[in-house]
Design an enzyme around this catalytic site. Structure first.
Site, PDB file in Angstrom:
ATOM      1  N   GLU A 117      -2.049 -12.345  -5.320  1.00 42.47           N
ATOM      2  CA  GLU A 117      -2.054 -12.393  -3.849  1.00 42.47           C
ATOM      3  C   GLU A 117      -1.372 -11.156  -3.289  1.00 42.47           C
ATOM      4  O   GLU A 117      -0.507 -11.236  -2.416  1.00 42.47           O
ATOM      5  CB  GLU A 117      -1.350 -13.672  -3.362  1.00 42.47           C
ATOM      6  CG  GLU A 117      -1.913 -14.949  -3.969  1.00 42.47           C
ATOM      7  CD  GLU A 117      -1.094 -16.188  -3.617  1.00 42.47           C
ATOM      8  OE1 GLU A 117       0.130 -16.061  -3.405  1.00 42.47           O
ATOM      9  OE2 GLU A 117      -1.676 -17.272  -3.532  1.00 42.47           O
ATOM     10  N   CYS A 120       0.526 -23.787   1.605  1.00 41.54           N
ATOM     11  CA  CYS A 120       1.454 -23.044   2.458  1.00 41.54           C
ATOM     12  C   CYS A 120       0.813 -22.633   3.777  1.00 41.54           C
ATOM     13  O   CYS A 120       1.494 -22.573   4.811  1.00 41.54           O
ATOM     14  CB  CYS A 120       1.987 -21.821   1.716  1.00 41.54           C
ATOM     15  SG  CYS A 120       0.709 -20.756   1.038  1.00 41.54           S
TER      16      CYS A 120
END
Length: 661
Positions: free
Chosen positions: A328, A424
């Protein structure tokens, strides 16, 4: 004042308190209302594992087990607690805007559960309470204990500010005190920091809420210690037998990457955004916080360098960052692939947080422009218009068949998901939209700054006067913006400072209907006078659609063009243009026309233009390769706001389109 000197930091422009800002905007109010009426209730159901066909959260169940109210094993990721904390933070912001007895009651029940799970010494983390109680603080690289604590602190500050209730704030303070005793430079303390930054910016908020300087000092310790040698992460890796949480029992040959964790050098020496994009943004936001409050010119200089690299060489046109799904993360300058990018929603939220804090250090339009770009495009694209489906990844190009059939593109989704095991992003979107007022406005002693052009009512004190201001905005569909002084007690000059977006090539101003010439500095229009009730400072922005071209170094976009109108970046969808989108090209001289959206896009402004489709000639007989050139067929092309893509039937999507003479 444009840029506060370090000697004048007490006067920095602070975001307005949410209780003093009421969003009343045709575009944003539906989003804010969606969060309050749909997203928060839906996410509460998800946190309790009551959403059919969605990945389980385990969050509430973990707290019940940790509190001794239920038997069972820990479920989910090691940082699963943060999903509840971010939800509570969003609730706090929502309650600050408008009371809601039912929502507050549910939140109080959740807070009581959190408090019941706290250990006697102040420690609080359900994973290490339930799953591995003897391994606290032994794997900060992977386990995100301080990151989780940071989200608890942010939730506690938001909820106490909104309700005046201290239960969660007391829990957060006890945990922060435990952390302060555990970490530091003294004998017996851990001289380290977390693998996922978050605690640093949270401690600054806790300092602001309590006035306890120890929390600010602790935030500085975590920032200053990061990147010093010998490496803490490598020492920790050796101490646990060179193993990782993500590959238990397997001895690794390679230690954790320091650049991935933004720990390869002290933060003041860092010049390039590297590693996990969300972690980087949270760290940069904390650095900007501390630069301001510590009057640290070296830290501010590092923030400026890292900002310039992030937005100047590694940001997508929609305000997203993080070009690879491997970790990421950032990769390297100008590496911005369209069909495999990650661009996590949380990373754009982090970018907006960084921008907001840089605006407190120095009021410059470039920070507001990027904050606006991220909010109007990637952040809102991360949530469906029903408030119940979300994107974790925000690609520039989607081919559903490739998402399903190419392992390198499995992370790219053609449709938003109900929930995620690592969830998240959904609560992160909720907390940002619930706190939108604090991003839109800030104020110094005698100046109101309008960073975003969002319809709202704000109450504040300027130059000793009690003032109420109403902003009216027709963005993003039309370019009229106005600030009306609704109330202004007494007399005396104060300043209105409104950001002039860089995308508006021609901007005009009026005061009470007459042409005005405000002072333009660093992308803001400043007008100082003895403002009285009824006065109106208005701005007309240039909303003509325009073409956007990437720097020549961005190989993925060579020969391609993107479309933008106002703050919105546009994309092509299969629903309007057919497939494959890769066969389409826009004529370089074609007019860009504004057309109204229909159906699920009703109320939106779309862009229509002329182009062509390249197709395989019928004479090719199905050959994969051939000598004949493709057939060019004229075609009308329609582009929709990127923020609204994926709200109709699933299909291809593309932001950057080939351009032909």
């Amino acid at each position: 004042m444009i840029a506060l000197t370090l000697q004048d930091r007490t006067a920095f422009p602070r975001p307005l308190a949410l209780k003093n800002v009421s969003i009343k905007d045709d575009y944003w109010s539906p989003y804010v209302g969606l969060v309050r009426g749909t997203v928060l209730p839906y996410q509460w159901e998800a946190l309790n594992d009551r959403v059919a066909d969605a990945e389980p959260s385990f969050a509430i169940r973990n707290f019940r087990i940790a509190a001794g109210m239920e038997q069972g094993a820990f479920g989910g990721f090691v940082f699963q607690d943060t999903d509840l904390y971010k939800w509570l933070e969003a609730v706090g912001y929502a309650l600050a805007a408008a009371p809601d007895a039912d929502l507050e009651r549910i939140a109080d029940e959740a807070i009581a559960l959190v408090a019941a799970a706290q250990q006697k010494d102040g420690y609080l983390n359900t994973y290490f309470t339930v799953a591995e109680p003897g391994k606290r603080w032994t794997n900060l690289t992977d386990c995100h204990e301080l990151y989780t604590a940071g989200h608890l602190i942010e939730a506690a500050v938001a909820y106490a500010d909104a309700t005046g209730k201290r239960t969660l704030l007391d829990v957060a303070c006890r945990f922060a005190d435990h952390i302060d005793e555990t970490f530091g430079e003294h004998p017996g303390q851990i001289r380290g920091y977390d693998g996922h930054q978050e605690i640093e910016l949270a401690l600054v908020k806790l300092f602001e809420a309590t006035g306890e300087k120890r929390y600010l000092d602790l935030a500085s310790f975590f920032i200053d210690e990061r990147g010093r040698q010998p490496s803490f992460f490598h020492q920790e890796w050796e101490a646990r037998g060179r193993t990782s949480l993500w590959a238990p029992g397997i001895v690794q040959k390679t230690p954790p990457s320091l650049s991935y964790h933004q720990a390869d050098k002290p933060v003041r020496e860092q010049e390039v955004a590297t590693g996990h994009a969300v972690r980087a943004m949270y760290m940069y936001a904390a650095m900007a916080d501390l630069a301001l409050r510590r009057e640290d010119e070296g830290l501010l200089a590092a923030c400026r360098r890292l900002w310039a690299n992030t937005v100047g060489k590694q940001m997508y046109v929609v305000g997203s960052i993080g070009s690879t799904h491997h970790g990421e993360a950032f990769t390297f300058d100008y590496d911005l692939p369209n069909d495999t990018n990650y661009s996590e929603t949380c990373a754009s939220i982090g970018l907006a947080m960084f921008a907001q804090r840089m605006l407190q250090n120095e009021v410059k339009g470039e920070y507001g422009d990027v904050m606006e770009r991220a909010l109007y495009n990637t952040v809102t694209a991360g949530m469906a218009t029903d408030g119940k489906h979300f994107f974790y990844v925000n690609p520039m190009e989607v081919w559903p068949a490739a998402s399903a059939g190419n392992p390198g593109k499995h992370h790219v989704k053609a449709v938003r998901q109900k929930w995620y095991g690592c969830a998240c992003c959904p609560p992160n979107v909720a907390r940002l939209l619930s706190s939108l007022g604090s991003y839109a406005f800030a104020a110094g002693e005698d100046t109101l700054y309008a960073h975003l052009h969002i319809g709202a009512e704000a109450k504040l004190t300027l130059a000793g006067r009690q003032v109420a201001v109403c902003m009216n905005s027709r963005l993003p569909w039309a370019g009229e913006v106005g600030l009306t002084i609704a109330e202004a007690a007494g007399n005396g000059d104060f300043t209105l400072a409104v950001r002039v977006p860089s995308w508006s090539e021609r901007t005009s101003f009026t005061v009470n209907g007459e042409a005005a010439a405000p002072e333009i500095k660093d992308g803001y229009a400043y007008l100082r006078r003895d403002w009285q009730a009824g006065d109106v400072f208005a701005m007309t922005l240039d909303m003509h659609p325009r073409r956007i071209y990437a720097a020549a170094e961005v190989r993925a976009n060579a020969g391609r063009v993107a479309l933008q109108r106002g703050p919105l970046v546009y994309c092509l969808e299969e629903a309007d243009n057919g497939a494959p989108l890769a066969g389409l090209a826009i004529r370089a001289d074609a007019e860009l026309r504004e057309v109204p959206g229909e159906g699920r896009l009703a109320g939106a402004v779309l862009i229509e233009t002329e182009g062509a489709r390249l197709e395989t000639p019928s004479s090719a007989g199905g050959a994969l390769y051939r000598a004949e050139p493709p057939v060019r067929t004229p075609q009308r092309i329609v582009a929709v706001p990127y923020a609204l893509w994926g709200n109709r039937e699933p299909g291809e999507m593309q932001v950057w389109v080939r351009e032909e003479p």
